[in-house]
Design a protein around this motif. Structure first.
Motif, PDB file in Angstrom:
ATOM      1  N   LEU A  86      -5.088  12.940  17.319  1.00  0.00           N
ATOM      2  CA  LEU A  86      -4.869  12.741  18.749  1.00  0.00           C
ATOM      3  C   LEU A  86      -3.776  13.647  19.298  1.00  0.00           C
ATOM      4  O   LEU A  86      -3.828  14.088  20.440  1.00  0.00           O
ATOM      5  CB  LEU A  86      -4.458  11.292  19.036  1.00  0.00           C
ATOM      6  CG  LEU A  86      -5.431  10.167  18.698  1.00  0.00           C
ATOM      7  CD1 LEU A  86      -4.786   8.832  19.042  1.00  0.00           C
ATOM      8  CD2 LEU A  86      -6.726  10.336  19.464  1.00  0.00           C
ATOM      9  N   LYS A  87      -2.747  13.868  18.484  1.00  0.00           N
ATOM     10  CA  LYS A  87      -1.546  14.522  19.016  1.00  0.00           C
ATOM     11  C   LYS A  87      -0.782  15.169  17.879  1.00  0.00           C
ATOM     12  O   LYS A  87      -0.871  14.720  16.742  1.00  0.00           O
ATOM     13  CB  LYS A  87      -0.635  13.452  19.638  1.00  0.00           C
ATOM     14  CG  LYS A  87      -0.377  13.647  21.095  1.00  0.00           C
ATOM     15  CD  LYS A  87       0.363  12.522  21.765  1.00  0.00           C
ATOM     16  CE  LYS A  87       1.551  11.938  21.064  1.00  0.00           C
ATOM     17  NZ  LYS A  87       2.188  10.871  21.842  1.00  0.00           N
ATOM     18  N   ASP A 108      -6.156  20.318  13.224  1.00  0.00           N
ATOM     19  CA  ASP A 108      -5.910  20.696  14.616  1.00  0.00           C
ATOM     20  C   ASP A 108      -6.238  19.494  15.509  1.00  0.00           C
ATOM     21  O   ASP A 108      -6.945  18.577  15.092  1.00  0.00           O
ATOM     22  CB  ASP A 108      -6.799  21.900  14.975  1.00  0.00           C
ATOM     23  CG  ASP A 108      -6.347  22.594  16.266  1.00  0.00           C
ATOM     24  OD1 ASP A 108      -5.276  22.244  16.798  1.00  0.00           O
ATOM     25  OD2 ASP A 108      -7.086  23.481  16.729  1.00  0.00           O
ATOM     26  N   LEU A 109      -5.737  19.521  16.744  1.00  0.00           N
ATOM     27  CA  LEU A 109      -6.035  18.447  17.685  1.00  0.00           C
ATOM     28  C   LEU A 109      -7.545  18.235  17.792  1.00  0.00           C
ATOM     29  O   LEU A 109      -8.312  19.187  17.734  1.00  0.00           O
ATOM     30  CB  LEU A 109      -5.511  18.792  19.084  1.00  0.00           C
ATOM     31  CG  LEU A 109      -4.006  18.818  19.299  1.00  0.00           C
ATOM     32  CD1 LEU A 109      -3.711  19.047  20.770  1.00  0.00           C
ATOM     33  CD2 LEU A 109      -3.380  17.535  18.814  1.00  0.00           C
ATOM     34  N   LEU A 110      -7.947  16.979  17.971  1.00  0.00           N
ATOM     35  CA  LEU A 110      -9.346  16.606  18.190  1.00  0.00           C
ATOM     36  C   LEU A 110     -10.264  17.004  17.031  1.00  0.00           C
ATOM     37  O   LEU A 110     -11.447  17.261  17.232  1.00  0.00           O
ATOM     38  CB  LEU A 110      -9.887  17.223  19.487  1.00  0.00           C
ATOM     39  CG  LEU A 110      -9.144  16.864  20.772  1.00  0.00           C
ATOM     40  CD1 LEU A 110      -9.761  17.582  21.956  1.00  0.00           C
ATOM     41  CD2 LEU A 110      -9.162  15.362  21.003  1.00  0.00           C
ATOM     42  N   LEU A 133      -9.293  15.915  25.720  1.00  0.00           N
ATOM     43  CA  LEU A 133      -7.865  15.591  25.616  1.00  0.00           C
ATOM     44  C   LEU A 133      -7.533  14.366  26.466  1.00  0.00           C
ATOM     45  O   LEU A 133      -6.699  13.543  26.086  1.00  0.00           O
ATOM     46  CB  LEU A 133      -7.009  16.784  26.050  1.00  0.00           C
ATOM     47  CG  LEU A 133      -6.951  17.942  25.064  1.00  0.00           C
ATOM     48  CD1 LEU A 133      -6.246  19.139  25.683  1.00  0.00           C
ATOM     49  CD2 LEU A 133      -6.236  17.535  23.771  1.00  0.00           C
ATOM     50  N   ALA A 161      -8.559  11.417  24.473  1.00  0.00           N
ATOM     51  CA  ALA A 161      -7.591  11.201  23.387  1.00  0.00           C
ATOM     52  C   ALA A 161      -6.295  10.602  23.928  1.00  0.00           C
ATOM     53  O   ALA A 161      -5.686   9.723  23.305  1.00  0.00           O
ATOM     54  CB  ALA A 161      -7.313  12.521  22.664  1.00  0.00           C
ATOM     55  N   GLU A 162      -5.884  11.055  25.104  1.00  0.00           N
ATOM     56  CA  GLU A 162      -4.649  10.510  25.675  1.00  0.00           C
ATOM     57  C   GLU A 162      -4.815   9.024  26.006  1.00  0.00           C
ATOM     58  O   GLU A 162      -3.908   8.223  25.762  1.00  0.00           O
ATOM     59  CB  GLU A 162      -4.230  11.285  26.945  1.00  0.00           C
ATOM     60  CG  GLU A 162      -2.884  10.789  27.465  1.00  0.00           C
ATOM     61  CD  GLU A 162      -2.395  11.483  28.732  1.00  0.00           C
ATOM     62  OE1 GLU A 162      -3.021  12.464  29.171  1.00  0.00           O
ATOM     63  OE2 GLU A 162      -1.375  11.020  29.281  1.00  0.00           O
ATOM     64  N   ASP A 210      -4.466   7.131  22.841  1.00  0.00           N
ATOM     65  CA  ASP A 210      -3.066   7.130  22.389  1.00  0.00           C
ATOM     66  C   ASP A 210      -2.225   6.162  23.224  1.00  0.00           C
ATOM     67  O   ASP A 210      -1.431   5.395  22.692  1.00  0.00           O
ATOM     68  CB  ASP A 210      -2.509   8.557  22.478  1.00  0.00           C
ATOM     69  CG  ASP A 210      -1.069   8.633  21.997  1.00  0.00           C
ATOM     70  OD1 ASP A 210      -0.770   8.005  20.959  1.00  0.00           O
ATOM     71  OD2 ASP A 210      -0.254   9.304  22.651  1.00  0.00           O
ATOM     72  N   PRO A 256      -1.920  19.435  28.047  1.00  0.00           N
ATOM     73  CA  PRO A 256      -2.138  18.442  29.101  1.00  0.00           C
ATOM     74  C   PRO A 256      -1.553  17.059  28.789  1.00  0.00           C
ATOM     75  O   PRO A 256      -1.004  16.405  29.663  1.00  0.00           O
ATOM     76  CB  PRO A 256      -3.666  18.368  29.208  1.00  0.00           C
ATOM     77  CG  PRO A 256      -4.150  19.671  28.681  1.00  0.00           C
ATOM     78  CD  PRO A 256      -3.172  20.072  27.614  1.00  0.00           C
ATOM     79  N   MET A 257      -1.661  16.636  27.528  1.00  0.00           N
ATOM     80  CA  MET A 257      -1.188  15.292  27.188  1.00  0.00           C
ATOM     81  C   MET A 257       0.332  15.167  27.285  1.00  0.00           C
ATOM     82  O   MET A 257       0.863  14.073  27.404  1.00  0.00           O
ATOM     83  CB  MET A 257      -1.618  14.929  25.765  1.00  0.00           C
ATOM     84  CG  MET A 257      -3.101  14.705  25.635  1.00  0.00           C
ATOM     85  SD  MET A 257      -3.560  14.522  23.923  1.00  0.00           S
ATOM     86  CE  MET A 257      -3.020  12.851  23.624  1.00  0.00           C
ATOM     87  N   ASN A 316      -4.956  27.682  17.709  1.00  0.00           N
ATOM     88  CA  ASN A 316      -5.230  26.246  17.622  1.00  0.00           C
ATOM     89  C   ASN A 316      -5.718  25.776  18.985  1.00  0.00           C
ATOM     90  O   ASN A 316      -5.808  26.565  19.924  1.00  0.00           O
ATOM     91  CB  ASN A 316      -3.978  25.479  17.176  1.00  0.00           C
ATOM     92  CG  ASN A 316      -2.777  25.819  18.053  1.00  0.00           C
ATOM     93  OD1 ASN A 316      -2.904  26.042  19.242  1.00  0.00           O
ATOM     94  ND2 ASN A 316      -1.604  25.870  17.443  1.00  0.00           N
ATOM     95  N   LEU A 317      -6.016  24.492  19.108  1.00  0.00           N
ATOM     96  CA  LEU A 317      -6.682  24.015  20.327  1.00  0.00           C
ATOM     97  C   LEU A 317      -5.912  24.372  21.598  1.00  0.00           C
ATOM     98  O   LEU A 317      -6.486  24.857  22.571  1.00  0.00           O
ATOM     99  CB  LEU A 317      -6.920  22.503  20.240  1.00  0.00           C
ATOM    100  CG  LEU A 317      -7.672  21.927  21.437  1.00  0.00           C
ATOM    101  CD1 LEU A 317      -8.916  21.185  21.020  1.00  0.00           C
ATOM    102  CD2 LEU A 317      -6.772  21.027  22.250  1.00  0.00           C
TER     103      LEU A 317
END
Ligand SMILES: [Zn+2]
Ligand SMILES: [Zn+2]
Lengths: 268, 203
Positions: free
Chosen positions: A14-15, A55-57, A96, A99-100, A103, B118-119, B151-152
């Motif tokens: 997620l982060k 990596d993220l996601l 994202l 995912a936020e 979270d 963004p988060m 990376n992303l």
């Protein structure tokens, strides 16, 4: 739940937050351990065996070892990196955002396998979707339901009368749609059009395969987003940060391509 | 903050707390650094303190490339030795050092000071993007190399910049992404492998 010293789980990243020279602290979402933070050592070095799998996601199979404060990821193998999603800026933003929400709405170590499944599905839906806004609204409604915040859309939660096919009032505080006579007395309640109410019922009551066939015009999509956004903010008690980026992309897209969207659902 | 040490003289405790605020420094490292400094000759400690003050007082952002510098414009932007038709866009000032070590690049740079995240609420407006677009006016720049991390968030930032820059008629390129030297296919993730395949070259 007590964990063995070394344990296996699948997870969605997620982060991430940089730690020291080459490490990261990752926030992972797992089916049976809920949300957890773990250290990934050396992942910022290009030769790291872990890096690309965390990596993220990314959906990965992990091996973790219990650490003194945080657990440590010792092995990682990608199950799905959702490549088409990361190659599209708009879809990356949408993912994202999902995912936020996960979270922000979840606490560490509280398992919710159905919510995990919903997130995993949402990432796959976003790759296929013809309207990412509709996909996000479906995700939001079912996320809220799995967290115990299912909005009441059939009866007025105050007077229990069946809602009539007219303009009613959405009230985050009362967790649903109020009839006109109750709604006009509640300062925080906002008018909700009959069409938006119908769409919410349809998204709430159907599988994604059916719900995703809906086509919303711009005004309806906007009202639905505003209504859901208000309900989410009420429960989170603050803004969802990634919304600003999605709005930024929409503004940019409207300027660049005034006659039509390039990505699914980017324009409303 | 309580570092769980036996009662310490106030200046010692204060220094430990300051070290503890630095990235990657836990309570143990903070204590180790503090005691190391206590044993250091006074002249050396003074030199360290002055060096810290000097970076805060003298280092500014270059008004052109946004790199850290003590002279504006910085040494990379100043003078005729580098090719002004190419700008390489990086996330952080340290990335410039890495690229300069290759000795293979003779163009200019632009530092974004971050990536779109963004988060964390970090959007395009929080990066040095306006400053980059300003440099692209006037027709000198022919190519922009996007060298954000693979990376992303680095990719998202590159895609965002590509959309802004391409309509200006300037060539936009991305650093090739592939297998790291010394890497092992078996441990390589599918994103890296896919991109390595896309970027394959004739032998
Ligand atoms: Zn009522
Ligand atoms: Zn400069």
């Amino acid at each position: 739940m007590t964990r063995p010293r070394v344990y296996k789980t699948e997870a969605i990243v997620l982060k991430g937050m940089d730690l020291g020279e080459a490490d990261k602290i990752l926030t992972l979402y797992t089916p049976y351990l809920g949300k957890l933070s773990a250290v990934a050592r050396g992942v910022r070095r290009p030769k790291s065996k872990l890096g690309g799998h965390l990596d993220l996601l990314t959906h990965s199979q992990l091996l973790l070892a219990q650490g003194k404060s945080l657990d440590v990821i010792t092995q990682a193998q990608t199950l799905d990196s959702f490549l088409p999603l990361r190659q599209n800026l708009w879809l990356t933003g949408c993912a994202l955002y999902a995912a936020e929400l996960i979270d922000r709405f979840t606490a560490e170590r509280v398992e919710n396998p159905a919510l995990y499944r919903l997130l995993l599905n949402a990432l796959n839906w976003l790759i296929q979707t013809l309207d990412a806004n509709l996909t996000l609204r479906y995700f939001e409604l079912h996320l809220l339901e799995l967290l115990g915040y299912r909005p009441q859309l059939q009866q007025c939660p105050l007077c229990q009368t069946q809602l009539k096919p007219t303009t009613n009032f959405f009230s985050p505080a009362h967790g649903g749609v109020l009839c006109p006579s109750c709604g006009t007395l509640e300062a925080e309640a906002r008018p909700i059009s009959l069409n938006t109410l119908k769409v919410m019922r349809y998204l709430q009551g159907n599988d994604y395969g059916i719900a995703s066939k809906l086509r919303l015009d711009g005004g309806l999509a906007k009202e639905l987003e505003t209504t859901m956004g208000g309900y989410i903010r009420f429960h989170l008690e603050h803004e969802v940060k990634s919304v600003a980026f999605l709005n930024d992309l929409r503004r940019q897209e409207a300027k660049a391509h005034p006659f039509g969207p390039l990505s699914p659902g980017l324009r409303q | 903050m309580n570092l769980n040490f036996p009662p310490l003289a106030e200046p010692v405790a204060r220094l430990m707390e300051e070290f503890h605020k630095l990235p990657g420094i836990g309570p143990k490292s903070a204590a180790r650094l503090t005691y190391f400094l206590l044993r250091m000759p006074e002249s050396q400690a003074k030199a360290l303190a002055e060096a810290i003050l000097a970076v805060k007082e003298k280092i500014i952002l270059c008004s052109i490339c946004q790199n850290l510098t003590d002279a504006d414009p910085c040494s990379l932007c100043h003078g005729e030795t580098r090719d002004p038709s190419i700008i390489c866009v990086v996330e952080e000032p340290l990335d410039i050092l890495a690229l300069e070590r290759t000795r293979g690049y003779k163009g200019h740079y632009h530092v974004l000071h971050g990536v779109i995240s963004p988060m964390d609420g970090i959007g395009p407006d929080d990066l040095k993007i306006k400053e980059l677009l300003a440099r692209l006016q006037g027709g000198t720049v022919q190519e922009v190399i996007l060298a954000t991390n693979p990376n992303l968030e680095g990719e998202a930032t590159a895609m965002y910049l590509q959309r802004l820059i391409a309509p200006l008629g300037i060539r936009v390129t991305r650093l090739a992404r592939g297998l790291p030297v010394g890497g092992d296919l078996e441990y390589t993730d599918e994103v890296t492998l896919t991109r390595a395949l896309e970027g394959r070259q004739e032998l």
